[in-house]
Design a protein around this motif. Sequence first.
Motif, PDB file in Angstrom:
ATOM      1  N   ILE A   1       0.863  -1.182   0.000  1.00 43.29           N
ATOM      2  CA  ILE A   1       0.000   0.000   0.000  1.00 43.29           C
ATOM      3  C   ILE A   1       0.897   1.229   0.000  1.00 43.29           C
ATOM      4  N   GLY A   2       0.832   2.009  -1.073  1.00 45.50           N
ATOM      5  CA  GLY A   2       1.644   3.223  -1.177  1.00 45.50           C
ATOM      6  C   GLY A   2       2.641   3.145  -2.320  1.00 45.50           C
ATOM      7  N   THR A   3       2.641   4.185  -3.156  1.00 47.14           N
ATOM      8  CA  THR A   3       3.618   4.264  -4.256  1.00 47.14           C
ATOM      9  C   THR A   3       4.526   5.488  -4.074  1.00 47.14           C
ATOM     10  N   GLY A   4       4.848   5.803  -2.812  1.00 43.77           N
ATOM     11  CA  GLY A   4       5.872   6.816  -2.551  1.00 43.77           C
ATOM     12  C   GLY A   4       7.249   6.183  -2.712  1.00 43.77           C
ATOM     13  N   LEU A   5       8.254   6.871  -2.219  1.00 42.81           N
ATOM     14  CA  LEU A   5       9.616   6.348  -2.332  1.00 42.81           C
ATOM     15  C   LEU A   5       9.752   5.026  -1.585  1.00 42.81           C
TER      16      LEU A   5
ATOM     17  N   THR B   1      -2.528   2.613  -4.467  1.00 44.52           N
ATOM     18  CA  THR B   1      -2.231   3.970  -4.021  1.00 44.52           C
ATOM     19  C   THR B   1      -3.445   4.880  -4.153  1.00 44.52           C
TER      20      THR B   1
ATOM     21  N   PRO C   1      11.265  14.909  -2.058  1.00 43.84           N
ATOM     22  CA  PRO C   1      12.113  16.049  -1.679  1.00 43.84           C
ATOM     23  C   PRO C   1      12.173  17.154  -2.741  1.00 43.84           C
TER      24      PRO C   1
ATOM     25  N   LEU D   1       9.774  18.477  -4.210  1.00 41.45           N
ATOM     26  CA  LEU D   1       8.611  19.382  -4.143  1.00 41.45           C
ATOM     27  C   LEU D   1       8.999  20.743  -3.577  1.00 41.45           C
TER      28      LEU D   1
ATOM     29  N   THR E   1      -6.950   4.684  -5.608  1.00 41.54           N
ATOM     30  CA  THR E   1      -7.647   3.603  -4.909  1.00 41.54           C
ATOM     31  C   THR E   1      -7.210   3.625  -3.447  1.00 41.54           C
TER      32      THR E   1
ATOM     33  N   TRP F   1       2.267   3.676   3.577  1.00 38.51           N
ATOM     34  CA  TRP F   1       1.279   4.707   3.253  1.00 38.51           C
ATOM     35  C   TRP F   1       1.624   6.086   3.807  1.00 38.51           C
ATOM     36  N   GLY F   2       2.848   6.240   4.322  1.00 37.00           N
ATOM     37  CA  GLY F   2       3.366   7.577   4.572  1.00 37.00           C
ATOM     38  C   GLY F   2       2.799   8.308   5.775  1.00 37.00           C
TER      39      GLY F   2
ATOM     40  N   ILE G   1       1.507  20.870   1.161  1.00 39.86           N
ATOM     41  CA  ILE G   1       2.106  20.305  -0.060  1.00 39.86           C
ATOM     42  C   ILE G   1       2.838  19.042   0.348  1.00 39.86           C
TER      43      ILE G   1
ATOM     44  N   ILE H   1      10.489  21.715   6.359  1.00 44.18           N
ATOM     45  CA  ILE H   1       9.682  21.883   5.147  1.00 44.18           C
ATOM     46  C   ILE H   1       9.284  23.350   4.965  1.00 44.18           C
TER      47      ILE H   1
ATOM     48  N   PHE I   1      10.385  25.588   1.728  1.00 41.46           N
ATOM     49  CA  PHE I   1       9.411  26.270   0.859  1.00 41.46           C
ATOM     50  C   PHE I   1       9.666  27.774   0.843  1.00 41.46           C
TER      51      PHE I   1
ATOM     52  N   VAL J   1      14.490  10.065   3.605  1.00 39.72           N
ATOM     53  CA  VAL J   1      14.672   9.078   2.535  1.00 39.72           C
ATOM     54  C   VAL J   1      15.690   7.994   2.898  1.00 39.72           C
TER      55      VAL J   1
ATOM     56  N   THR K   1      20.079  16.920   4.958  1.00 46.50           N
ATOM     57  CA  THR K   1      20.384  18.174   4.275  1.00 46.50           C
ATOM     58  C   THR K   1      19.115  18.999   4.228  1.00 46.50           C
TER      59      THR K   1
END
Length: 385
Positions: free
Chosen positions: A11-15, A37, A47, A49, A82, A110-111, A130, A157, A161, A290, A319
């Motif tokens: 479940i999840g298509t992140g890194l 996902t 990263p 983003l 999904t 799933w982050g 974001i 973050i 930004f 990561v 970093t």
Amino acid sequence: MSNSTAPFVVIGTGLAGYNLVKELRKLAPEQEIIMITADDGRNYSKPMLSTGFGKNKSADELAMGSAADMAAQLNIVIRTHTSVTKIDTANHKVFVGEEPISYSKLVLAWGAEAIRPRMEGDGADRVFSINDLEDYASFRAVVDGKKRVLVMGAGLIGCEFANDMVNGGFEVEVVAPCEHILPTLLPTEAAHAVQEGLEGLGVKFHLGPLVTRINRDGDGVVAQLSNGTNVAADAVVSAIGLRPRLDLAVKAGIQVNHGIVADRLLQTSEPDVYTLGDCAEVEGRVLLYVLPLMASARALAKTLTGTPTEVSYGVMPVTVKTPVVPVVVSPAAPDSAGRWIIEREGADVQAEFRNEAGDLLGYALTGAKVMNKVALNKELPAIMP
Ligand SMILES: Cc1cc2nc3c(=O)[nH]c(=O)nc-3n(C[C@H](O)[C@H](O)[C@H](O)COP(=O)(O)OP(=O)(O)OC[C@H]3O[C@@H](n4cnc5c(N)ncnc54)[C@H](O)[C@@H]3O)c2cc1C
């Protein structure tokens, strides 16, 4: 009831999800794998983003491959847009609404979700987080042709930004309740060096107050701060923190703490259910970065294919992408006893956190001092040997 012929379900298509499946494919070319996902499944590096405005990159330009590309490349099935809505560990099934999907091994990748600020006013719908590529695309559409952005939060973050959006031509104001920026990562002197660099670019900081109310004002908003200041902006980015997604795990009876509790095999409290990435708490550590998820992906791929392998975390400096004053930091383990030894020359700060015996436990480097990280890394203890 385990079902050993059922596919692996991730479940999840992140890194975390994609790196795990890439590692799995090296070891098990034939294993049936389904990825699920909630988003569009595009492969991208999260990263990036917070570097996209400065480089003027659209969401499409940050994407490295569509879900269809990834499915073909990895020889897997990917279900996009999904959401898994329920997990039944006793019967080895996940549910998408009423539809059951059987698994032999299940991986929760799933982050984490953005913490939503609580405040009054009728402008809350102009406050954006974001936290994935689709959020980034929507936010870019909102600020297209606009010029003033208010950033809530001065952590990693928020600061990234702020630097990026000012590089992208926006006027940026930052509001955060902390005494200095990057409060959990940097000692005061190092934080001041970075803040002064950002101020030199034109970023305006309001440190101390909270945003209490956001009202609409024409196309934009006016934010009221707890110290009585008003800040006008075209849009607001909320970067007040992330927390591991836990709800579904809790409902499924999977043990959670700050994250989904896992041992060093990345196994949860339930048989055949594993976790890695931002949602996972591995031996007490939730690390929203990561490098830990890459180490986890390598170890977990071995475990899932029959070679139980504990994950180790070496030295993993972070970093902070504030190019105006580069920052590299390796925080000491929470509750370590020691003190900061700090040298500062303008934007260049070397801060070493050492115990009484003089051993290096952590560091923070800014400006030109970031190049000393290689030498310091050699002295540091591994996070989880
Ligand atoms: C702006 C920004 C900058 C960053 N910069 C850095 C950096 O410089 N260095 C660094 O090390 N780290 C950085 N990070 C952190 C790093 O990006 C994360 O640690 C990492 O991307 C987490 O990956 P993940 O796969 O665990 O989670 P995510 O990328 O969040 O992926 C979660 C996946 O789960 C899916 N999902 C969630 N719930 C469900 C559900 N119920 N059903 C189906 N699918 C679901 C989502 O759709 C998504 O596909 C940054 C983070 C951000 C936000």
